[in-house]
Write a protein that holds these residues in place. Sequence first.
Motif, PDB file in Angstrom:
ATOM      1  N   ARG A  70       0.949  -1.022  -0.039  1.00 42.34           N
ATOM      2  CA  ARG A  70       0.175  -0.005  -0.004  1.00 42.34           C
ATOM      3  C   ARG A  70       0.873   1.164  -0.255  1.00 42.34           C
ATOM      4  N   VAL A  71       1.046   1.972  -1.329  1.00 42.40           N
ATOM      5  CA  VAL A  71       1.829   2.961  -1.436  1.00 42.40           C
ATOM      6  C   VAL A  71       1.266   4.545  -1.362  1.00 42.40           C
ATOM      7  N   ILE A  72       1.322   5.244  -0.726  1.00 46.38           N
ATOM      8  CA  ILE A  72       0.879   6.683  -0.803  1.00 46.38           C
ATOM      9  C   ILE A  72       1.918   7.416  -0.706  1.00 46.38           C
ATOM     10  N   VAL A  73       1.692   8.441  -1.841  1.00 40.43           N
ATOM     11  CA  VAL A  73       2.711   9.561  -1.832  1.00 40.43           C
ATOM     12  C   VAL A  73       2.141  10.940  -1.724  1.00 40.43           C
ATOM     13  N   GLN A  74       2.216  11.658  -0.462  1.00 41.96           N
ATOM     14  CA  GLN A  74       1.618  12.570   0.009  1.00 41.96           C
ATOM     15  C   GLN A  74       1.926  13.879  -1.001  1.00 41.96           C
ATOM     16  N   PRO A  75       0.917  14.913  -0.844  1.00 41.22           N
ATOM     17  CA  PRO A  75       1.020  16.105  -1.609  1.00 41.22           C
ATOM     18  C   PRO A  75       2.476  16.796  -1.344  1.00 41.22           C
ATOM     19  N   PRO A  76       2.801  17.739  -2.277  1.00 41.50           N
ATOM     20  CA  PRO A  76       4.017  18.280  -2.037  1.00 41.50           C
ATOM     21  C   PRO A  76       3.961  19.234  -0.811  1.00 41.50           C
ATOM     22  N   ALA A  77       4.941  19.172  -0.087  1.00 44.93           N
ATOM     23  CA  ALA A  77       5.154  19.924   1.071  1.00 44.93           C
ATOM     24  C   ALA A  77       5.630  21.449   0.807  1.00 44.93           C
ATOM     25  N   PRO A  78       5.417  22.448   1.626  1.00 45.72           N
ATOM     26  CA  PRO A  78       5.831  23.711   1.491  1.00 45.72           C
ATOM     27  C   PRO A  78       7.178  23.999   1.162  1.00 45.72           C
ATOM     28  N   ALA A  79       7.775  23.209   1.978  1.00 44.55           N
ATOM     29  CA  ALA A  79       9.523  23.256   1.686  1.00 44.55           C
ATOM     30  C   ALA A  79       9.990  22.353   0.609  1.00 44.55           C
ATOM     31  N   GLY A  80       9.220  21.740  -0.091  1.00 38.61           N
ATOM     32  CA  GLY A  80       9.616  20.809  -1.297  1.00 38.61           C
ATOM     33  C   GLY A  80       9.473  19.374  -0.849  1.00 38.61           C
ATOM     34  N   GLY A  81       9.537  18.507  -1.784  1.00 36.81           N
ATOM     35  CA  GLY A  81       9.295  16.851  -1.552  1.00 36.81           C
ATOM     36  C   GLY A  81       8.235  16.474  -0.999  1.00 36.81           C
ATOM     37  N   ARG A  82       7.799  15.125  -1.223  1.00 32.06           N
ATOM     38  CA  ARG A  82       6.658  14.458  -0.830  1.00 32.06           C
ATOM     39  C   ARG A  82       7.079  13.159  -0.007  1.00 32.06           C
ATOM     40  N   ARG A  83       6.144  13.221   1.195  1.00 32.65           N
ATOM     41  CA  ARG A  83       6.272  12.003   2.053  1.00 32.65           C
ATOM     42  C   ARG A  83       5.780  11.050   1.288  1.00 32.65           C
ATOM     43  N   VAL A  84       6.616   9.708   1.609  1.00 33.48           N
ATOM     44  CA  VAL A  84       6.209   8.585   1.036  1.00 33.48           C
ATOM     45  C   VAL A  84       5.949   7.472   2.090  1.00 33.48           C
ATOM     46  N   ARG A  85       4.748   6.887   2.014  1.00 34.06           N
ATOM     47  CA  ARG A  85       4.359   5.885   3.262  1.00 34.06           C
ATOM     48  C   ARG A  85       4.055   4.532   2.309  1.00 34.06           C
ATOM     49  N   VAL A  86       4.517   3.519   2.898  1.00 36.33           N
ATOM     50  CA  VAL A  86       4.425   2.147   2.103  1.00 36.33           C
ATOM     51  C   VAL A  86       4.006   1.139   3.556  1.00 36.33           C
ATOM     52  N   ASP A  87       2.609   0.869   3.357  1.00 34.12           N
ATOM     53  CA  ASP A  87       2.121  -0.234   4.153  1.00 34.12           C
ATOM     54  C   ASP A  87       1.778   0.643   5.642  1.00 34.12           C
ATOM     55  N   GLY A  88       1.850   2.175   5.612  1.00 30.24           N
ATOM     56  CA  GLY A  88       1.580   2.794   6.906  1.00 30.24           C
ATOM     57  C   GLY A  88       2.609   3.363   7.456  1.00 30.24           C
ATOM     58  N   THR A  89       4.029   3.079   7.111  1.00 31.62           N
ATOM     59  CA  THR A  89       5.281   3.481   7.470  1.00 31.62           C
ATOM     60  C   THR A  89       5.894   4.439   6.350  1.00 31.62           C
ATOM     61  N   VAL A  90       6.160   5.648   7.199  1.00 35.79           N
ATOM     62  CA  VAL A  90       6.895   6.577   6.416  1.00 35.79           C
ATOM     63  C   VAL A  90       8.389   6.150   5.948  1.00 35.79           C
ATOM     64  N   LEU A  91       8.702   6.121   4.635  1.00 36.87           N
ATOM     65  CA  LEU A  91       9.898   5.587   4.363  1.00 36.87           C
ATOM     66  C   LEU A  91      10.943   6.736   4.015  1.00 36.87           C
ATOM     67  N   GLY A  92      10.332   7.928   4.088  1.00 36.67           N
ATOM     68  CA  GLY A  92      11.040   9.222   3.826  1.00 36.67           C
ATOM     69  C   GLY A  92      10.351  10.367   3.020  1.00 36.67           C
ATOM     70  N   ILE A  93      11.457  11.295   2.440  1.00 38.96           N
ATOM     71  CA  ILE A  93      10.645  12.495   1.625  1.00 38.96           C
ATOM     72  C   ILE A  93      11.207  12.174   0.436  1.00 38.96           C
ATOM     73  N   ALA A  94      10.480  12.102  -0.676  1.00 42.94           N
ATOM     74  CA  ALA A  94      11.036  11.987  -1.996  1.00 42.94           C
ATOM     75  C   ALA A  94      11.097  13.387  -2.750  1.00 42.94           C
ATOM     76  N   TYR A  95      12.133  13.579  -3.508  1.00 41.67           N
ATOM     77  CA  TYR A  95      12.189  14.959  -4.381  1.00 41.67           C
ATOM     78  C   TYR A  95      12.209  14.558  -5.573  1.00 41.67           C
ATOM     79  N   GLY A  96      11.840  13.538  -6.129  1.00 45.02           N
ATOM     80  CA  GLY A  96      11.662  13.157  -7.519  1.00 45.02           C
ATOM     81  C   GLY A  96      11.186  11.481  -7.545  1.00 45.02           C
ATOM     82  N   PRO A  97      10.909  11.271  -8.800  1.00 46.24           N
ATOM     83  CA  PRO A  97      10.539   9.690  -9.092  1.00 46.24           C
ATOM     84  C   PRO A  97      11.617   8.572  -8.715  1.00 46.24           C
ATOM     85  N   ALA A  98      12.901   9.176  -8.884  1.00 45.53           N
ATOM     86  CA  ALA A  98      13.866   8.065  -8.638  1.00 45.53           C
ATOM     87  C   ALA A  98      13.862   7.943  -6.983  1.00 45.53           C
TER      88      ALA A  98
END
Length: 76
Positions: free
Chosen positions: A8-36
């Motif tokens: 279950r992968v959820i990519v949150q909306p962009p944050a004001p400071a940049g990046g998007r929080r990525v959750r997998v199975d309810g756990t935040v894995l980090g902030i993504a700054y691009g598709p890679a």
Amino acid sequence: MDDASTLRVIVQPPAPAGGRRVRVDGTVLGIAYGPADVREFLRRAGADPDQVDLDGPGIEWRGGGPDVWSLPGGAA
């Protein structure tokens, strides 16, 4: 695991400071700054990065799809 379809992968909306929080199975894995970054987080979660379809139904994008990395009109 071959793809993100069993995660279950959820990519949150962009944050004001940049990046998007990525959750997998309810756990935040980090902030993504691009598709890679999203692909790398999914690889770490056990998905085969060659099989991950960022446009596919296995990823829930909130606040824009995989081409949106900043807020509208924002400096992020």
